[in-house]
Write a protein that holds these residues in place. Structure first.
Motif, PDB file in Angstrom:
ATOM      1  N   SER A 175      72.632  48.060  22.010  1.00 30.85           N
ATOM      2  CA  SER A 175      72.842  47.131  23.111  1.00 30.85           C
ATOM      3  C   SER A 175      74.021  46.202  22.843  1.00 30.85           C
ATOM      4  O   SER A 175      74.735  45.825  23.759  1.00 30.85           O
ATOM      5  N   LEU A 176      74.244  45.843  21.576  1.00 29.80           N
ATOM      6  CA  LEU A 176      75.264  44.833  21.295  1.00 29.80           C
ATOM      7  C   LEU A 176      76.607  45.411  20.881  1.00 29.80           C
ATOM      8  O   LEU A 176      77.581  44.688  20.799  1.00 29.80           O
ATOM      9  N   CYS A 177      76.679  46.726  20.612  1.00 31.05           N
ATOM     10  CA  CYS A 177      77.928  47.236  20.049  1.00 31.05           C
ATOM     11  C   CYS A 177      79.084  47.117  21.037  1.00 31.05           C
ATOM     12  O   CYS A 177      80.224  47.009  20.617  1.00 31.05           O
ATOM     13  N   ASP A 178      78.817  47.120  22.325  1.00 33.95           N
ATOM     14  CA  ASP A 178      79.925  46.942  23.268  1.00 33.95           C
ATOM     15  C   ASP A 178      79.777  45.681  24.120  1.00 33.95           C
ATOM     16  O   ASP A 178      80.379  45.563  25.166  1.00 33.95           O
ATOM     17  N   THR A 179      78.965  44.742  23.642  1.00 34.85           N
ATOM     18  CA  THR A 179      78.867  43.454  24.333  1.00 34.85           C
ATOM     19  C   THR A 179      80.046  42.584  23.931  1.00 34.85           C
ATOM     20  O   THR A 179      80.491  42.625  22.793  1.00 34.85           O
ATOM     21  N   ASN A 180      80.572  41.803  24.889  1.00 35.54           N
ATOM     22  CA  ASN A 180      81.785  41.039  24.613  1.00 35.54           C
ATOM     23  C   ASN A 180      81.581  39.955  23.563  1.00 35.54           C
ATOM     24  O   ASN A 180      82.407  39.762  22.683  1.00 35.54           O
ATOM     25  N   HIS A 181      80.471  39.214  23.691  1.00 34.49           N
ATOM     26  CA  HIS A 181      80.279  38.118  22.771  1.00 34.49           C
ATOM     27  C   HIS A 181      78.798  37.881  22.551  1.00 34.49           C
ATOM     28  O   HIS A 181      78.001  38.086  23.456  1.00 34.49           O
ATOM     29  N   ILE A 182      78.461  37.433  21.349  1.00 28.81           N
ATOM     30  CA  ILE A 182      77.062  37.168  21.026  1.00 28.81           C
ATOM     31  C   ILE A 182      76.959  35.721  20.547  1.00 28.81           C
ATOM     32  O   ILE A 182      77.830  35.229  19.830  1.00 28.81           O
ATOM     33  N   ILE A 183      75.899  35.054  20.991  1.00 26.44           N
ATOM     34  CA  ILE A 183      75.668  33.670  20.576  1.00 26.44           C
ATOM     35  C   ILE A 183      74.368  33.627  19.789  1.00 26.44           C
ATOM     36  O   ILE A 183      73.373  34.202  20.211  1.00 26.44           O
ATOM     37  N   CYS A 184      74.408  32.961  18.628  1.00 25.42           N
ATOM     38  CA  CYS A 184      73.187  32.775  17.861  1.00 25.42           C
ATOM     39  C   CYS A 184      72.890  31.288  17.769  1.00 25.42           C
ATOM     40  O   CYS A 184      73.773  30.465  17.939  1.00 25.42           O
ATOM     41  N   VAL A 185      71.633  30.956  17.463  1.00 26.03           N
ATOM     42  CA  VAL A 185      71.261  29.550  17.490  1.00 26.03           C
ATOM     43  C   VAL A 185      71.422  28.854  16.146  1.00 26.03           C
ATOM     44  O   VAL A 185      71.364  27.642  16.080  1.00 26.03           O
ATOM     45  N   SER A 186      71.624  29.606  15.061  1.00 32.59           N
ATOM     46  CA  SER A 186      71.902  28.960  13.770  1.00 32.59           C
ATOM     47  C   SER A 186      72.673  29.942  12.902  1.00 32.59           C
ATOM     48  O   SER A 186      72.765  31.124  13.223  1.00 32.59           O
ATOM     49  N   TYR A 187      73.233  29.442  11.801  1.00 26.04           N
ATOM     50  CA  TYR A 187      74.020  30.327  10.939  1.00 26.04           C
ATOM     51  C   TYR A 187      73.150  31.398  10.301  1.00 26.04           C
ATOM     52  O   TYR A 187      73.582  32.536  10.110  1.00 26.04           O
ATOM     53  N   THR A 188      71.904  31.025   9.983  1.00 26.64           N
ATOM     54  CA  THR A 188      70.988  32.015   9.422  1.00 26.64           C
ATOM     55  C   THR A 188      70.736  33.115  10.441  1.00 26.64           C
ATOM     56  O   THR A 188      70.729  34.302  10.114  1.00 26.64           O
ATOM     57  N   SER A 189      70.561  32.685  11.676  1.00 25.55           N
ATOM     58  CA  SER A 189      70.322  33.655  12.741  1.00 25.55           C
ATOM     59  C   SER A 189      71.548  34.548  12.940  1.00 25.55           C
ATOM     60  O   SER A 189      71.422  35.743  13.198  1.00 25.55           O
ATOM     61  N   LYS A 190      72.746  33.964  12.783  1.00 23.79           N
ATOM     62  CA  LYS A 190      73.967  34.755  12.928  1.00 23.79           C
ATOM     63  C   LYS A 190      74.034  35.829  11.854  1.00 23.79           C
ATOM     64  O   LYS A 190      74.313  36.994  12.137  1.00 23.79           O
TER      65      LYS A 190
END
Lengths: 185, 478
Positions: free
Chosen positions: B168-183
Motif C-alpha cells: 500500500s505504501l510503496c507508491d504513496t507520495n508521502h507518509i506521516i508518522c506520529v513519533s520518531y519511534t513510529s517512523k
C-alpha cells in the motif's frame, strides 16, 4: 405561459423541465423523462424470446414458448404501469399547498397533496443512491408537536433524478412562492 | 447540529494565518479512515481536529468513513466539514471488509464531485484507508498516509499486515508518522525510503485538559490510570503494582478508568487483597469525562507495553499530574524529563518510579499543576500540527503521480515477486474497472458538489445561488 428547458438527469439521460405559470402564486413544474424507446423494448423482448427458444431446443416442451409470451406481456404491463414514469410534476399553490403527481407510461397517475400548513420548507439535499452521491429536492414536513422539528422528508422527482442545475431552477421557483406565503399575513 | 451554529465560525478563522501573503494554492483534501466519530479514539479525534485546523487555514477538507448504525449519508459538522458515511459492510473492529474493488465506484464519485487533489488516509488498521489509497493512485491523485500505531514483526498477523502495508505504501507520495519511534517502525515494516516519511506528533486540546487542584483530596494520594484494559496497555503490570504499593502506603488510592477484557484481572486483585475502598474501577469513560477523572489524582500511571505516541500522558500532564510511565515506543520523545518519570516495563521498576513520585509529592518538590499546564500547553497544539501537515501537502502537490507503467514496475520490484505481481495485476484490474466506470458515467455527468468549506466556501457567504439553503436533516433512510 409555459416555457420548456432541457437538462440532463443524474445518469445522463436527457430530460425536459416545463414551467407553467398559472397565476402569481400558482405554478406548475413538470419534469418529463424520455419516451419509451422502441429499440430497448424490442431488445428486452427478443432477449426473453431467444432464451425461451434456447430452452425449447433443449427440453422440446412447447409450454416454454407460451410461458415466454406471457412473461413478456405481463412484464410489459407491469413495467408500463408501475415502473416507467413519464412525467413528474409539482404544482405549488401559495395559499393551498403542494401537489406532487407522477404519471406512468400507461396513463396511470398517482397524486399526493401536502397542505401548506404542513410544509416547512423545500430544500436541496444530497444522498448516497446506488453507487452515486446525488442531489435531490425534498419537502420538509412540519412536526406538529415541535415547531422547529421536521417530522418527515418527502423526496421529489425520484424517478427522473435531475441534475443540480435543474434542481436549482425548480428550487428557486418554489422558494419564490413560499416567500410570498411568509410575507403575506 | 443547528445550521446557524456552524455558520459564523469559519469567517473568523478565514482571515487567520493561512491566508496572508496569498500563500500557495489551497488544497482540497479528502481524509479517509474507517475510524471517525461517533466512534471514539485517538485516530478519530486526530482526523477531526486536523480537519478543523486545515479548514481554518483556508483549505477545503472532507472526511470519508463508513456508516455507523443509523448515521449514514452526508453530514456536516462544525465550520462546514463534510462527512460522507458510506454504506459499506463492517467486518471486524469497525474496519470495513475489503475486496479492493467494491468501494471504487463510490469513492471515485466522491473524488470527482468534490474535485479532490490530495487523498489523506489514516491508520493502518483501516481497510478503507488502504482501498482509498489504491483507488486514488489509479485515478492519478496525490496520496498521503498517516500511521498511528506500532507493530511487531514476529507473529503471523503482523507479518501479513506488514506485507499489505509494503504494497500500500510503496507508491504513496508521502507518509506521516506520529513519533520518531513510529517512523523507524514504519520504515522498517514497509521497506520505505525514510526521506518520504515525516514525523508530526499528535496534539491535545489544552483547553479541554485544565488542572483543578480543588477537586483532589490532599489527605490521600491518588494514582490515576486511564486506558483501555487490554494486554497492550500493560494491565498485568498494574495488577502487580497495586497490592505492593497499597501495603506500603496506607493512604494510597487507585482510580482506574477504562473498560476491556483485562478488567477481570484487576477485579481479582481487588478481591484478593480486600482493596474495595482503595481501588475504584470506573469502567468505560466518555472522552469528555476523562478530564474530570484526571483532575482527581496526583500521579498518572501509564503501563503501556507498546505505544506510538501516548496521548494519555500529555492529557494527564496538561491536567497538572505527575506522570510515571514505561519507557517503550515513542513515549520518551513525548514529554521533557522534568515532567515524566520513565521506568522499565516491570513491576519493580514501576514501583520504584511511583515511590519516587510519592516521595516528591510528600516533600512538596513537585511543580504546581498550573505551571505544568502552562508548560505543556505550548508543546502540542493542533494549529502547529495543521501547519506542518500543510507543508507536507505543499510538497506532495509538486510531486508527480507515478504513471501506470512505473507504478507496476514499482510494485513488482518493491514488494517481492509473488505479492508484487498479484497486486500489479489488481492495479491493472482496478484501472480497467475505472475505465468502465468512466464510460458508464463520464466525469462531465457528475455534479460538482457545492463547496461548504475552503476559500470560496458557501458557509462564509450569506447568500449563494439566490437564497439557497442547505439542510442537515436526517436523510430519508438513504
Amino acid at each position: 405561459m409555459a416555457e420548456e428547458r432541457r437538462f440532463l438527469s443524474a445518469s445522463g439521460v436527457p430530460i425536459a423541465l416545463r414551467r407553467r405559470q398559472h397565476s402569481a402564486s400558482c405554478r406548475e413544474l413538470a419534469v418529463r423523462g424520455p419516451r419509451l424507446q422502441l429499440r430497448s423494448l424490442s431488445a428486452a423482448t427478443s432477449a426473453v424470446w431467444l432464451a425461451a427458444y434456447g430452452l425449447f431446443a433443449l427440453c422440446e416442451n412447447s409450454m416454454v414458448l407460451s410461458a415466454a409470451i406471457f412473461i413478456t406481456l405481463i412484464g410489459l404491463i407491469i413495467y408500463l404501469h408501475f415502473v416507467k414514469v413519464d412525467q413528474e410534476s409539482l404544482l405549488v399553490i401559495g395559499s393551498l399547498g403542494i401537489q406532487v403527481t407522477s404519471a406512468y407510461a400507461s396513463g396511470k397517475e398517482s397524486t399526493t397533496f401536502i397542505e401548506m400548513g404542513q410544509v416547512k420548507d423545500v430544500v436541496i439535499n444530497e444522498a448516497i443512491h446506488m453507487q452515486k452521491v446525488i442531489y435531490y429536492l425534498c419537502i420538509l414536513l412540519q412536526d406538529p408537536e415541535d415547531p422547529q422539528g421536521v417530522s418527515e422528508v418527502v423526496p421529489l422527482f425520484q424517478s427522473s433524478k435531475p441534475r443540480l442545475d435543474c434542481l436549482i431552477e425548480v428550487y428557486k421557483s418554489c422558494q419564490e412562492i413560499l416567500e410570498q406565503r411568509k410575507t403575506a399575513p | 447540529m443547528a445550521p446557524g451554529s456552524a455558520q459564523g465560525a469559519p469567517a473568523a478563522g478565514r482571515s487567520g494565518p493561512g491566508m496572508d501573503g496569498g500563500g500557495p494554492a489551497a488544497h482540497i483534501v479528502c481524509m479517509v479512515s474507517d475510524f471517525f466519530y461517533p466512534n471514539m479514539g485517538g485516530v478519530e479525534s486526530h482526523v477531526y481536529q486536523l480537519s478543523q485546523c486545515l479548514i481554518e487555514r483556508g483549505h477545503k477538507v472532507l472526511v470519508v468513513t463508513h456508516a455507523y448504525g443509523h448515521r449514514k449519508g452526508v453530514r456536516y459538522l462544525t465550520s462546514g466539514l463534510k462527512v460522507y458515511y458510506l454504506p459499506l459492510k463492517v467486518m471486524y473492529n469497525q474496519s470495513t471488509a475489503t475486496t479492493l474493488f467494491h468501494s471504487l465506484p463510490l469513492l471515485r464519485y466522491i473524488f470527482v464531485r468534490e474535485r479532490v487533489t490530495i487523498v489523506h488516509a489514516h491508520s493502518s488498521f483501516s481497510a478503507m484507508a488502504h482501498d482509498a489509497l489504491f483507488h486514488a493512485k489509479t485515478m492519478g491523485l496525490r496520496t498521503v498516509f498517516t500511521d498511528h500505531s506500532l507493530f511487531g514483526f514476529a507473529d503471523v498477523s503482523s507479518v501479513l499486515t506488514n506485507k499489505l502495508l509494503t504494497v500500500s505504501l510503496c507508491d504513496t507520495n508521502h507518509i506521516i508518522c506520529v513519533s520518531y519511534t513510529s517512523k523507524e517502525n514504519t520504515v522498517l515494516r514497509a521497506a520505505l525510503d525514510p526521506r518520504i516519511v515525516s514525523v508530526i506528533p499528535n496534539a491535545v486540546d489544552p483547553t479541554d485538559f485544565t488542572p483543578d487542584p480543588s477537586r483532589r483530596d490532599d489527605s490521600t494520594i491518588t494514582i490515576v490510570v486511564v486506558s483501555r484494559l487490554v494486554y497492550r496497555k500493560g494491565i498485568d503490570l498494574l495488577s502487580g503494582i497495586i497490592p505492593e504499593l497499597c501495603q506500603k502506603y496506607p493512604e494510597l488510592h487507585f482510580l482506574v478508568g477504562g473498560e476491556g477484557p483485562k478488567r477481570i484481572v484487576l477485579e481479582e486483585v481487588r478481591e484478593r487483597y480486600q482493596l474495595h475502598d482503595r481501588v475504584r474501577l470506573l469502567g468505560g469513560l466518555e472522552h469528555q469525562d476523562v478530564r474530570n477523572v484526571l483532575v482527581q489524582g496526583h500521579i498518572f500511571l501509564n503501563t503501556s507495553l507498546t505505544e506510538a505516541f501516548c496521548m494519555a500522558i500529555v492529557e494527564a500532564a496538561s491536567c497538572g499530574l505527575q506522570v510515571v510511565s514505561t519507557r517503550v515506543g515513542g513515549i520518551p520523545e513525548v514529554l521533557p524529563e522534568n515532567l515524566i518519570i520513565l521506568c522499565e516495563p516491570s513491576v519493580k521498576s514501576l514501583c520504584d518510579g511511583l515511590e519516587k513520585a510519592i516521595a516528591q509529592l510528600r516533600s512538596g518538590t513537585l511543580p504546581s499543576p498550573e505551571t505544568v499546564h502552562n508548560e505543556v500547553k505550548t508543546f502540542y497544539t493542533w494549529r502547529n500540527v495543521a501547519e506542518r501537515t500543510e507543508k507536507v501537502y505543499d510538497r506532495v502537490a509538486d510531486e508527480v503521480v507515478l504513471p501506470m507503467k512505473e507504478r507496476l514496475d514499482r510494485l513488482m520490484t518493491h514488494c517481492g515477486p509473488v505479492t508484487g505481481c498479484i497486486f500489479a495485476f489488481f492495479a491493472v484490474l482496478n484501472f480497467l474497472l475505472l475505465t468502465f466506470l468512466r464510460w458508464m458515467t463520464p466525469d462531465s455527468i457528475i455534479d460538482v458538489a457545492i463547496d461548504a468549506t475552503g476559500p470560496k466556501g458557501a458557509w462564509t457567504k450569506q447568500y449563494f445561488f439566490g437564497k439557497k439553503r442547505r439542510v442537515k436533516e436526517e436523510l430519508p433512510n438513504s
